[in-house]
Design a protein around this motif. Structure first.
Motif, PDB file in Angstrom:
ATOM      1  N   ALA A  64       1.547  -4.510  16.846  1.00  0.00           N
ATOM      2  CA  ALA A  64       1.806  -3.929  15.300  1.00  0.00           C
ATOM      3  C   ALA A  64       2.138  -5.096  14.474  1.00  0.00           C
ATOM      4  O   ALA A  64       2.737  -5.873  14.958  1.00  0.00           O
ATOM      5  N   LEU A  65       1.683  -4.893  13.320  1.00  0.00           N
ATOM      6  CA  LEU A  65       2.077  -6.151  12.282  1.00  0.00           C
ATOM      7  C   LEU A  65       2.777  -5.337  11.126  1.00  0.00           C
ATOM      8  O   LEU A  65       2.900  -4.397  10.730  1.00  0.00           O
ATOM      9  N   ASP A  66       3.893  -6.454  10.803  1.00  0.00           N
ATOM     10  CA  ASP A  66       4.487  -5.971   9.640  1.00  0.00           C
ATOM     11  C   ASP A  66       3.848  -6.712   8.566  1.00  0.00           C
ATOM     12  O   ASP A  66       3.485  -8.065   8.859  1.00  0.00           O
ATOM     13  N   LEU A  67       3.742  -6.074   7.174  1.00  0.00           N
ATOM     14  CA  LEU A  67       2.836  -6.619   6.334  1.00  0.00           C
ATOM     15  C   LEU A  67       3.745  -7.034   4.962  1.00  0.00           C
ATOM     16  O   LEU A  67       4.388  -6.387   4.670  1.00  0.00           O
ATOM     17  N   LYS A  68       3.075  -7.932   4.493  1.00  0.00           N
ATOM     18  CA  LYS A  68       3.592  -8.281   2.967  1.00  0.00           C
ATOM     19  C   LYS A  68       2.710  -8.630   2.206  1.00  0.00           C
ATOM     20  O   LYS A  68       1.440  -9.289   2.474  1.00  0.00           O
ATOM     21  N   ASN A  69       2.699  -8.012   0.961  1.00  0.00           N
ATOM     22  CA  ASN A  69       1.659  -8.142  -0.142  1.00  0.00           C
ATOM     23  C   ASN A  69       1.274  -9.525  -0.477  1.00  0.00           C
ATOM     24  O   ASN A  69       2.184 -10.601  -0.912  1.00  0.00           O
ATOM     25  N   LYS A  70       0.111 -10.034  -0.444  1.00  0.00           N
ATOM     26  CA  LYS A  70      -0.442 -11.160  -0.639  1.00  0.00           C
ATOM     27  C   LYS A  70      -0.213 -11.692  -2.018  1.00  0.00           C
ATOM     28  O   LYS A  70       0.071 -12.798  -2.579  1.00  0.00           O
ATOM     29  N   ASN A  71      -0.363 -10.654  -3.078  1.00  0.00           N
ATOM     30  CA  ASN A  71      -0.309 -11.081  -4.482  1.00  0.00           C
ATOM     31  C   ASN A  71       1.137 -11.017  -4.900  1.00  0.00           C
ATOM     32  O   ASN A  71       1.146 -11.646  -5.974  1.00  0.00           O
ATOM     33  N   LYS A 118      -1.445 -13.042  14.562  1.00  0.00           N
ATOM     34  CA  LYS A 118      -0.473 -14.132  14.515  1.00  0.00           C
ATOM     35  C   LYS A 118       0.072 -13.873  13.304  1.00  0.00           C
ATOM     36  O   LYS A 118      -0.422 -13.542  12.280  1.00  0.00           O
ATOM     37  N   GLU A 119       1.642 -14.382  13.126  1.00  0.00           N
ATOM     38  CA  GLU A 119       2.056 -14.338  11.790  1.00  0.00           C
ATOM     39  C   GLU A 119       1.513 -15.272  10.964  1.00  0.00           C
ATOM     40  O   GLU A 119       0.820 -16.325  11.373  1.00  0.00           O
ATOM     41  N   GLY A 120       1.109 -15.092   9.606  1.00  0.00           N
ATOM     42  CA  GLY A 120       0.560 -15.776   8.621  1.00  0.00           C
ATOM     43  C   GLY A 120      -0.976 -15.426   8.673  1.00  0.00           C
ATOM     44  O   GLY A 120      -1.823 -15.812   7.597  1.00  0.00           O
ATOM     45  N   ASP A 121      -1.478 -14.472   9.242  1.00  0.00           N
ATOM     46  CA  ASP A 121      -3.036 -14.164   9.328  1.00  0.00           C
ATOM     47  C   ASP A 121      -3.026 -13.062   8.132  1.00  0.00           C
ATOM     48  O   ASP A 121      -2.028 -12.336   7.726  1.00  0.00           O
ATOM     49  N   LEU A 122      -4.130 -13.383   7.407  1.00  0.00           N
ATOM     50  CA  LEU A 122      -4.487 -12.375   6.344  1.00  0.00           C
ATOM     51  C   LEU A 122      -5.302 -11.168   7.100  1.00  0.00           C
ATOM     52  O   LEU A 122      -6.462 -11.527   7.440  1.00  0.00           O
ATOM     53  N   VAL A 123      -4.698 -10.005   6.458  1.00  0.00           N
ATOM     54  CA  VAL A 123      -5.504  -9.014   7.104  1.00  0.00           C
ATOM     55  C   VAL A 123      -5.984  -7.870   5.945  1.00  0.00           C
ATOM     56  O   VAL A 123      -5.170  -7.978   4.861  1.00  0.00           O
ATOM     57  N   TRP A 163     -10.554   0.104   2.144  1.00  0.00           N
ATOM     58  CA  TRP A 163      -9.861  -1.028   2.465  1.00  0.00           C
ATOM     59  C   TRP A 163      -9.008  -1.634   1.442  1.00  0.00           C
ATOM     60  O   TRP A 163      -9.324  -1.677   0.155  1.00  0.00           O
ATOM     61  N   SER A 164      -7.983  -2.065   1.557  1.00  0.00           N
ATOM     62  CA  SER A 164      -7.100  -2.342   0.488  1.00  0.00           C
ATOM     63  C   SER A 164      -6.390  -3.767   1.173  1.00  0.00           C
ATOM     64  O   SER A 164      -6.371  -4.046   2.338  1.00  0.00           O
ATOM     65  N   GLY A 165      -6.086  -4.525   0.103  1.00  0.00           N
ATOM     66  CA  GLY A 165      -5.450  -6.202   0.769  1.00  0.00           C
ATOM     67  C   GLY A 165      -5.911  -7.142  -0.215  1.00  0.00           C
ATOM     68  O   GLY A 165      -6.540  -6.900  -1.277  1.00  0.00           O
TER      69      GLY A 165
END
Length: 102
Positions: A94-101, A57-62, A80-82
């Motif tokens: 499929a997920l659109d990702l945004k860097n958490k940092n 879901k949107e907002g999940d950390l992967v 693994w990176s993230g």
């Protein structure tokens, strides 16, 4: 004295035996193919039984798996990176990702 083997000159009997052996070989191959397909079906079932479908879901950390490191992984290098945050989810999962940092 030398013992000579008798030659089997009865061609019709020999030909019938050869055909019988070939038929047995075909039956053996057929049974091997059917048992192989049954084995593959059972193994696929056992493998698929333990696969869990994951819905993001949107907002999940992967974590993102870097598949290019499988050939030459460093000794202590992680594949693994993230973590990344899921911004959008397509209908196919499929997920659109945004860097958490950032």
């Amino acid at each position: 004295m030398w013992a000579l083997k008798k030659l089997n000159l009865e061609w019709d009997v020999t030909a019938n035996l050869r055909v019988a052996y070939l038929n047995e070989l075909d039956e053996f191959r057929y049974h091997a193919c059917t048992s192989l397909s049954l084995y593959k079906e059972k193994m696929k079932y056992l493998h698929d039984k333990y696969i869990w479908n994951k819905e993001f879901k949107e907002g999940d950390l992967v974590l993102l798996f870097n598949s290019r490191l499988w050939m030459f992984p460093g000794k202590l290098k992680s594949k693994w990176s993230g973590p990344f945050e899921g911004v959008g989810v397509t209908p196919f999962g499929a997920l659109d990702l945004k860097n958490k940092n950032d």
